[in-house]
Every structure is written in structure tokens, then in C-alpha cells.
Scaffold this motif. Sequence first.
Motif, PDB file in Angstrom:
ATOM      1  N   UNK A 172       4.214   4.277   3.554  1.00  0.00           N
ATOM      2  CA  UNK A 172       4.270   2.881   3.103  1.00  0.00           C
ATOM      3  C   UNK A 172       4.367   2.814   1.581  1.00  0.00           C
ATOM      4  N   UNK A 173       3.503   3.547   0.885  1.00  0.00           N
ATOM      5  CA  UNK A 173       3.542   3.555  -0.576  1.00  0.00           C
ATOM      6  C   UNK A 173       4.831   4.186  -1.080  1.00  0.00           C
ATOM      7  N   UNK A 231      -0.220  -3.551   2.451  1.00  0.00           N
ATOM      8  CA  UNK A 231      -0.456  -2.655   3.570  1.00  0.00           C
ATOM      9  C   UNK A 231      -1.869  -2.857   4.095  1.00  0.00           C
ATOM     10  N   UNK A 232      -2.050  -2.584   5.381  1.00  0.00           N
ATOM     11  CA  UNK A 232      -3.389  -2.588   5.945  1.00  0.00           C
ATOM     12  C   UNK A 232      -3.484  -1.529   7.037  1.00  0.00           C
ATOM     13  N   UNK A 280       7.967  -6.727 -10.771  1.00  0.00           N
ATOM     14  CA  UNK A 280       8.991  -7.116  -9.799  1.00  0.00           C
ATOM     15  C   UNK A 280       8.571  -6.801  -8.368  1.00  0.00           C
ATOM     16  N   UNK A 281       8.038  -5.602  -8.164  1.00  0.00           N
ATOM     17  CA  UNK A 281       7.566  -5.195  -6.834  1.00  0.00           C
ATOM     18  C   UNK A 281       6.116  -4.762  -6.966  1.00  0.00           C
ATOM     19  N   UNK A 282       5.245  -5.421  -6.232  1.00  0.00           N
ATOM     20  CA  UNK A 282       3.810  -5.163  -6.299  1.00  0.00           C
ATOM     21  C   UNK A 282       3.341  -4.656  -4.944  1.00  0.00           C
ATOM     22  N   UNK A 283       2.734  -3.484  -4.938  1.00  0.00           N
ATOM     23  CA  UNK A 283       2.163  -2.927  -3.714  1.00  0.00           C
ATOM     24  C   UNK A 283       0.668  -3.184  -3.694  1.00  0.00           C
ATOM     25  N   UNK A 284       0.210  -3.951  -2.717  1.00  0.00           N
ATOM     26  CA  UNK A 284      -1.222  -4.177  -2.510  1.00  0.00           C
ATOM     27  C   UNK A 284      -1.665  -3.224  -1.408  1.00  0.00           C
ATOM     28  N   UNK A 285      -2.203  -2.093  -1.802  1.00  0.00           N
ATOM     29  CA  UNK A 285      -2.557  -1.055  -0.837  1.00  0.00           C
ATOM     30  C   UNK A 285      -3.888  -1.392  -0.177  1.00  0.00           C
ATOM     31  N   UNK A 286      -3.888  -1.396   1.166  1.00  0.00           N
ATOM     32  CA  UNK A 286      -5.073  -1.729   1.962  1.00  0.00           C
ATOM     33  C   UNK A 286      -5.651  -3.079   1.527  1.00  0.00           C
ATOM     34  N   UNK A 287      -4.814  -4.103   1.647  1.00  0.00           N
ATOM     35  CA  UNK A 287      -5.185  -5.434   1.186  1.00  0.00           C
ATOM     36  C   UNK A 287      -6.438  -5.953   1.878  1.00  0.00           C
ATOM     37  N   UNK A 288      -6.687  -5.529   3.116  1.00  0.00           N
ATOM     38  CA  UNK A 288      -7.856  -6.034   3.831  1.00  0.00           C
ATOM     39  C   UNK A 288      -9.161  -5.397   3.361  1.00  0.00           C
ATOM     40  N   UNK A 289      -9.116  -4.514   2.378  1.00  0.00           N
ATOM     41  CA  UNK A 289     -10.345  -3.995   1.789  1.00  0.00           C
ATOM     42  C   UNK A 289     -10.862  -4.878   0.656  1.00  0.00           C
ATOM     43  N   UNK A 290     -10.048  -5.776   0.150  1.00  0.00           N
ATOM     44  CA  UNK A 290     -10.494  -6.668  -0.923  1.00  0.00           C
ATOM     45  C   UNK A 290     -11.184  -7.890  -0.330  1.00  0.00           C
ATOM     46  N   UNK A 291     -12.049  -8.499  -1.117  1.00  0.00           N
ATOM     47  CA  UNK A 291     -12.818  -9.651  -0.649  1.00  0.00           C
ATOM     48  C   UNK A 291     -11.923 -10.871  -0.495  1.00  0.00           C
ATOM     49  N   UNK A 313       7.675   4.241   0.398  1.00  0.00           N
ATOM     50  CA  UNK A 313       8.785   3.329   0.648  1.00  0.00           C
ATOM     51  C   UNK A 313       8.866   2.246  -0.421  1.00  0.00           C
ATOM     52  N   UNK A 314       7.729   1.661  -0.790  1.00  0.00           N
ATOM     53  CA  UNK A 314       7.730   0.618  -1.814  1.00  0.00           C
ATOM     54  C   UNK A 314       8.188   1.177  -3.158  1.00  0.00           C
ATOM     55  N   UNK A 315       7.712   2.381  -3.500  1.00  0.00           N
ATOM     56  CA  UNK A 315       8.127   3.010  -4.750  1.00  0.00           C
ATOM     57  C   UNK A 315       9.610   3.348  -4.726  1.00  0.00           C
ATOM     58  N   UNK A 316      10.097   3.829  -3.568  1.00  0.00           N
ATOM     59  CA  UNK A 316      11.515   4.180  -3.447  1.00  0.00           C
ATOM     60  C   UNK A 316      12.397   2.956  -3.612  1.00  0.00           C
ATOM     61  N   UNK A 317      11.979   1.832  -3.050  1.00  0.00           N
ATOM     62  CA  UNK A 317      12.755   0.599  -3.197  1.00  0.00           C
ATOM     63  C   UNK A 317      12.799   0.170  -4.657  1.00  0.00           C
ATOM     64  N   UNK A 318      11.649   0.245  -5.332  1.00  0.00           N
ATOM     65  CA  UNK A 318      11.603  -0.141  -6.744  1.00  0.00           C
ATOM     66  C   UNK A 318      12.489   0.764  -7.595  1.00  0.00           C
ATOM     67  N   UNK A 319      12.444   2.064  -7.327  1.00  0.00           N
ATOM     68  CA  UNK A 319      13.282   3.001  -8.086  1.00  0.00           C
ATOM     69  C   UNK A 319      14.765   2.729  -7.850  1.00  0.00           C
ATOM     70  N   UNK A 320      15.112   2.303  -6.634  1.00  0.00           N
ATOM     71  CA  UNK A 320      16.516   2.091  -6.292  1.00  0.00           C
ATOM     72  C   UNK A 320      17.137   0.939  -7.063  1.00  0.00           C
ATOM     73  N   UNK A 321      16.310  -0.025  -7.496  1.00  0.00           N
ATOM     74  CA  UNK A 321      16.852  -1.222  -8.157  1.00  0.00           C
ATOM     75  C   UNK A 321      16.321  -1.400  -9.580  1.00  0.00           C
ATOM     76  N   UNK A 322      15.777  -0.338 -10.160  1.00  0.00           N
ATOM     77  CA  UNK A 322      15.258  -0.388 -11.543  1.00  0.00           C
ATOM     78  C   UNK A 322      14.180  -1.456 -11.714  1.00  0.00           C
ATOM     79  N   UNK A 323      13.356  -1.635 -10.694  1.00  0.00           N
ATOM     80  CA  UNK A 323      12.341  -2.682 -10.732  1.00  0.00           C
ATOM     81  C   UNK A 323      11.058  -2.178 -11.376  1.00  0.00           C
ATOM     82  N   UNK A 324      10.369  -3.087 -12.040  1.00  0.00           N
ATOM     83  CA  UNK A 324       9.030  -2.804 -12.555  1.00  0.00           C
ATOM     84  C   UNK A 324       8.080  -2.768 -11.361  1.00  0.00           C
ATOM     85  N   UNK A 325       7.421  -1.640 -11.129  1.00  0.00           N
ATOM     86  CA  UNK A 325       6.592  -1.429  -9.939  1.00  0.00           C
ATOM     87  C   UNK A 325       5.133  -1.251 -10.334  1.00  0.00           C
TER      88      UNK A 325
END
Length: 335
Positions: A63-64, A160-161, A115-126, A66-78
Amino acid sequence: MLQNTATAGIEAPEMARAQQLAGSISRSFDAKVVGQERLRETLLIGLMTGGHVLLESVPGLAKTTAAQALADAVSADFRRIQCTPDLLPSDIAGTQIFDAAKGTFITQLGPVHANIVLLDEINRSSAKTQSAMLEAMQERQTSIGGQSYPLPQPFLVVATQNPIEQEGTYRLPEAQMDRFMLKDVLDYPSPAEEAEIIRRIDAGVFDPAGKPPAAASLDSVVQLQTLVGRVYIDPAIVRYIVGLAYVTRNASQYLEPRLARLVEFGASPRASIAFSQAARALALLNGRDHVLPEDVKQLAHRILRHRIVLGFDAVVEAVSVETVIDAVLAAVQTP
């Protein structure tokens, strides 16, 4: 999310350019991620529509990556945000810091300003921290010290969760779940794909020093988003989409009693909007300037699985939400 800006159709050179861009991004993605074709399609649809994506799987299914690969593919700030119970809203949106030398407060923007923000294990945050994402995901801005700061464009949240670990997690509220356009559930790779992953690691494919050049630019992504808004969707298909959402809210009238009693809440109008926009993007990915009913059906699980709320009896009887979605599709006549 995108607005329908035109209905004049897409010219052949524009379609060819869109196919070339989508193909380049896909090949760059595939160079880092083995298999996971549906995941690639899901992320591309999210990128092309500005709709956010929720990914669910056990750990280790790329999952992580994939998100990084997508950002790299389009020169996005990740930016990657690891969600933990002690994560604060200011850790995501940003905060004001007092500059003693100047005697004033300065604003420090948080990692969500990418541009692309990965929230890893979002259900761990309050719940309080999760709510900090609502404004960013819907209004495309953050508020710090009473002032609004727009987010960069394009902007995509990939969250991701982990479904198998419940200790120290917080259930996502329906209001936030509804703001994700798509929810995809990832499967384990096949033995051949798993062997290919090991081969690529040994070959140094994932070495940061060997990162290939971007396949597209952010301006190209904006061009794709504009073209998505020009893909034609027939009024009959719009009625079909609305009908699907309507059946989820009135399950007792259309589904067999055994399934209907399991549905506590159906999909909101955001589901219909998501269907319309995602189907346009899927049609463009398939080289068409118009939406087919099959596009809607292909997206049904990803759009509805997190919007239909089933009761406890569904758990007891081992009835999945996908089973209910299939019944909804069967209950609405295809145009």
C-alpha cells in the motif's frame, strides 16, 4: 472532486494524449508494484478525479509502495503520515510557532500540504485527529490560527487501515468514510508475483538512488482531470446510478428479506456523485469518451462497500457487504 465542465466530447488527439499519459503512468507504477492491477486502476481513478482512496489489507501488500510509486510517476510532492493514538490535528494540518526574535507568530504548514498524502493506518489516530482531515479532504484547505491555507493541486489522500488488528484503533466515523470516493480491499499476491517481488528486491529495483525519471508532470494530471469532466454520461446511466443508491436506502422494498434486514443505512448522494466521476475516469482509461453501464458495475464494490452500513446480524451470519452490493446490482435494471 471534479465538476462536469463540458459535454462536447473529446477530440481524437486529446484521447490519444490521455491514453499515452495514462499508459506512461501505469508502466512507471508497474515498475515498482508487482501485480495489483485493480489497485493501480483505483489509484489512477482517484488521481484523475481528485477523489480520495481508502485501502484495506493486512500488512505487507504494497500500500505504501503503491502510493509512493504513483507520486514518483507524476513528480508529485509526497508525504507519509504514520497515524498513532497520540497524533494531534496540528501534526497534520500545521500550527503557529512564536518567533522570539521577531516577536510574532509564524505559520508552519503540516504534511497534509502535499499533492499525494498517505495516511498510514488511519484508524490508529483519535477521532479528533481524524476530524482534522475532513476540511482538507472536502474543502481542499486547512485552517490555522483563523486563516485558511489552500492545498496544492492536484491533491489526493490515500489512507490505509489494517482490518485484523483492533487493539489501539478507532473506528472511522461514517462522515469521514463517505468522503473517500473509493475503498479497495487488497489480496495476497500469487506465488509467481511474490517470487517476482523478491527478484526485484535482489535486483535493486527499490533502491532510492536508482529511481527512474517521472513519467508525467502535475500539469499533465490536471489535463487528465479536465478531460475526465468532458466524458459523456447518458441520462439513462445517471438514472441507473441514482437507482443503485436509492435501493441501498430502501432495501426492504427491493432486496430479499434475508438481506434487506441486514442493511441499517444506505449510501448517501455522495455515492451517486462518486459513481458519475469514477465511471468517467474509468471510461477514459479504457479509451472511451462515454460511460457504459459496465463501468458503473465494475466500480460498484469500491464505491459502495464503505457506504452501506450492515447490522451485527451480518457478522453473525457471515454475510459480506459485497454480497449485499451484488444483490443491489441485480435489483436495478441495466440500461
